[in-house]
Scaffold this motif. Sequence first.
Motif, PDB file in Angstrom:
ATOM      1  N   GLN A 303      25.246  44.604  61.782  1.00 31.68           N
ATOM      2  CA  GLN A 303      25.898  44.562  63.319  1.00 31.68           C
ATOM      3  C   GLN A 303      26.519  45.451  63.870  1.00 31.68           C
ATOM      4  OE1 GLN A 303      27.670  41.483  60.200  1.00 31.68           O
ATOM      5  NE2 GLN A 303      28.913  40.545  61.729  1.00 31.68           N
ATOM      6  N   ALA A 304      27.010  45.848  64.686  1.00 32.10           N
ATOM      7  CA  ALA A 304      27.474  46.686  66.086  1.00 32.10           C
ATOM      8  C   ALA A 304      29.030  46.201  65.875  1.00 32.10           C
ATOM      9  CB  ALA A 304      27.063  46.580  67.098  1.00 32.10           C
ATOM     10  N   THR A 305      29.627  47.983  65.748  1.00 28.23           N
ATOM     11  CA  THR A 305      30.571  48.348  65.271  1.00 28.23           C
ATOM     12  C   THR A 305      31.095  48.814  66.368  1.00 28.23           C
ATOM     13  OG1 THR A 305      29.810  50.454  63.740  1.00 28.23           O
ATOM     14  CG2 THR A 305      29.494  48.094  63.094  1.00 28.23           C
ATOM     15  N   ASP A 314      30.320  52.432  61.197  1.00 30.09           N
ATOM     16  CA  ASP A 314      31.513  51.999  60.419  1.00 30.09           C
ATOM     17  C   ASP A 314      30.919  51.422  59.214  1.00 30.09           C
ATOM     18  OD1 ASP A 314      34.215  52.782  62.502  1.00 30.09           O
ATOM     19  OD2 ASP A 314      32.220  51.534  63.388  1.00 30.09           O
ATOM     20  N   ASN A 315      31.182  51.641  58.562  1.00 21.68           N
ATOM     21  CA  ASN A 315      30.903  50.576  57.011  1.00 21.68           C
ATOM     22  C   ASN A 315      32.449  50.750  56.262  1.00 21.68           C
ATOM     23  OD1 ASN A 315      29.042  49.001  55.802  1.00 21.68           O
ATOM     24  ND2 ASN A 315      27.491  50.174  56.758  1.00 21.68           N
ATOM     25  N   MET A 332      35.680  42.584  62.856  1.00 16.31           N
ATOM     26  CA  MET A 332      36.171  41.394  64.123  1.00 16.31           C
ATOM     27  C   MET A 332      36.136  42.026  65.040  1.00 16.31           C
ATOM     28  SD  MET A 332      40.083  41.804  63.883  1.00 16.31           S
ATOM     29  CE  MET A 332      41.125  40.721  63.971  1.00 16.31           C
ATOM     30  N   ASP A 333      35.940  40.549  66.226  1.00 20.94           N
ATOM     31  CA  ASP A 333      35.438  40.512  67.232  1.00 20.94           C
ATOM     32  C   ASP A 333      36.787  40.256  67.705  1.00 20.94           C
ATOM     33  OD1 ASP A 333      34.610  40.080  69.937  1.00 20.94           O
ATOM     34  OD2 ASP A 333      33.519  37.984  69.387  1.00 20.94           O
ATOM     35  N   PRO A 355      37.304  46.819  64.302  1.00 21.62           N
ATOM     36  CA  PRO A 355      37.627  46.987  62.398  1.00 21.62           C
ATOM     37  C   PRO A 355      36.081  46.300  62.256  1.00 21.62           C
ATOM     38  CG  PRO A 355      39.474  45.609  63.866  1.00 21.62           C
ATOM     39  CD  PRO A 355      37.816  45.898  64.824  1.00 21.62           C
ATOM     40  N   VAL A 356      35.455  46.995  60.537  1.00 20.16           N
ATOM     41  CA  VAL A 356      34.974  45.886  59.670  1.00 20.16           C
ATOM     42  C   VAL A 356      36.007  46.274  58.790  1.00 20.16           C
ATOM     43  CG1 VAL A 356      33.287  47.838  60.645  1.00 20.16           C
ATOM     44  CG2 VAL A 356      34.169  48.959  58.676  1.00 20.16           C
ATOM     45  N   TRP A 357      35.595  44.834  57.839  1.00 20.05           N
ATOM     46  CA  TRP A 357      36.532  44.654  56.094  1.00 20.05           C
ATOM     47  C   TRP A 357      35.118  43.575  55.830  1.00 20.05           C
ATOM     48  CZ3 TRP A 357      35.120  39.356  55.321  1.00 20.05           C
ATOM     49  CH2 TRP A 357      34.890  38.325  56.407  1.00 20.05           C
ATOM     50  N   GLY A 358      35.935  43.870  54.503  1.00 14.11           N
ATOM     51  CA  GLY A 358      34.929  42.855  52.934  1.00 14.11           C
ATOM     52  C   GLY A 358      36.200  42.530  52.681  1.00 14.11           C
TER      53      GLY A 358
END
Length: 373
Positions: A303-305, A314-315, A332-333, A355-358
């Motif tokens: 997915q594009a970040t 980002d990761n 997060m879109d 934002p990227v999240w887990g």
Amino acid sequence: MQRIVSLALLAVLVGGGWTALKGISPQSVQQAVQKVGAAVGPVLAQQGQVQATPTNNPGGQTFGGYVSQQTSGSPLFAPAPTVSAPPSIRIASFNIQVFGDKKASKPYVMRALAQVVRSFDVIAIQEIRTQDDNFIPKFLRDYVNVNAATGVYDARVSDRLGRTNSTEQYAYLFNTATVEVHPNFCAVVPDPQDRLHREPYAALFRTRVVAPYTPFTFTLINIHTDPDEVPQELDALYYVYQQVQRSPIDGAVEDDVILLGDLNTEVPAASRYTPNEYQRRIAPSDFGLLARIPGIAPLIRNQATNARGTRLYDNLLIPSLQTVEYLDSGVMDLRSELGYQLTLEQVLEISDHLPVWGKFSAIEGGSYRSASR
């Protein structure tokens, strides 16, 4: 997580980590250990709260070369709250492009950023650029904590880091109702050989849950690599990760070590708004020596970040065999997830990154699951 679960996992899974890139997703890992969790869960439940561990170093404890000023016999964490926490937490990373005075002059941007922060239990921030030492406290006071219905947020902020006059700070913003940070172990990881433009910022956290459940404890390593030195810095992070992973804290080693941030991995990607014929899944070769860490696995795969929807920069990287608390992940879109529709131009006022999240179980070992799964 607990060693008993790790050993059971090794019996269940042969390989792991990057094998997930060959058709085995982190969700598959979670499913594979459900039987293990069912067997180990009662054991974890009997353990109750993590007890304070006295230290034998009256001069302070060492954390990756950083010496804290912890006094002998002080508690590991503050006492647990008297109410139960939610069954899961969300940990995020967000490069807020040039987060400083210019953005602070735009209240609508700051309000949007506050909404992002409140969407997560812990969020690691990169690229804070300001000389105002009260910048983050004012952001929390004036925007994030104005609506404190879901909890009051606190922060830990690093020193200004960088080889040039254009320095940056890292920060962790966290919901004090669901997560707490170790009172002494939140530090810039030393880089004596100067292999990184900005040294990483590490901190130990745990969820706020009550007995008989055991809190999920985890260490975060916040990093923003130099875009001009990505291969060298990713190799350097291999040594940083091992340094943090092996550093005892109050006599114990934390094996849930999550490296997160803007890694500047130049992976062609796409979004729902931007097709990309060159898009591909992220591969071990994109991480250099980092890929050699046993079981290491990125949560964001294809997915594009970035806000323009073209690159995966980002990761979050987790040790997949140890961190069975993992439940889900995503990007997060910002165009649609803040409660109103934004254009690309409006999103770019917030940041050129997303934002990227887990998502993780709040219980050590993941002994119960989120109702949404």
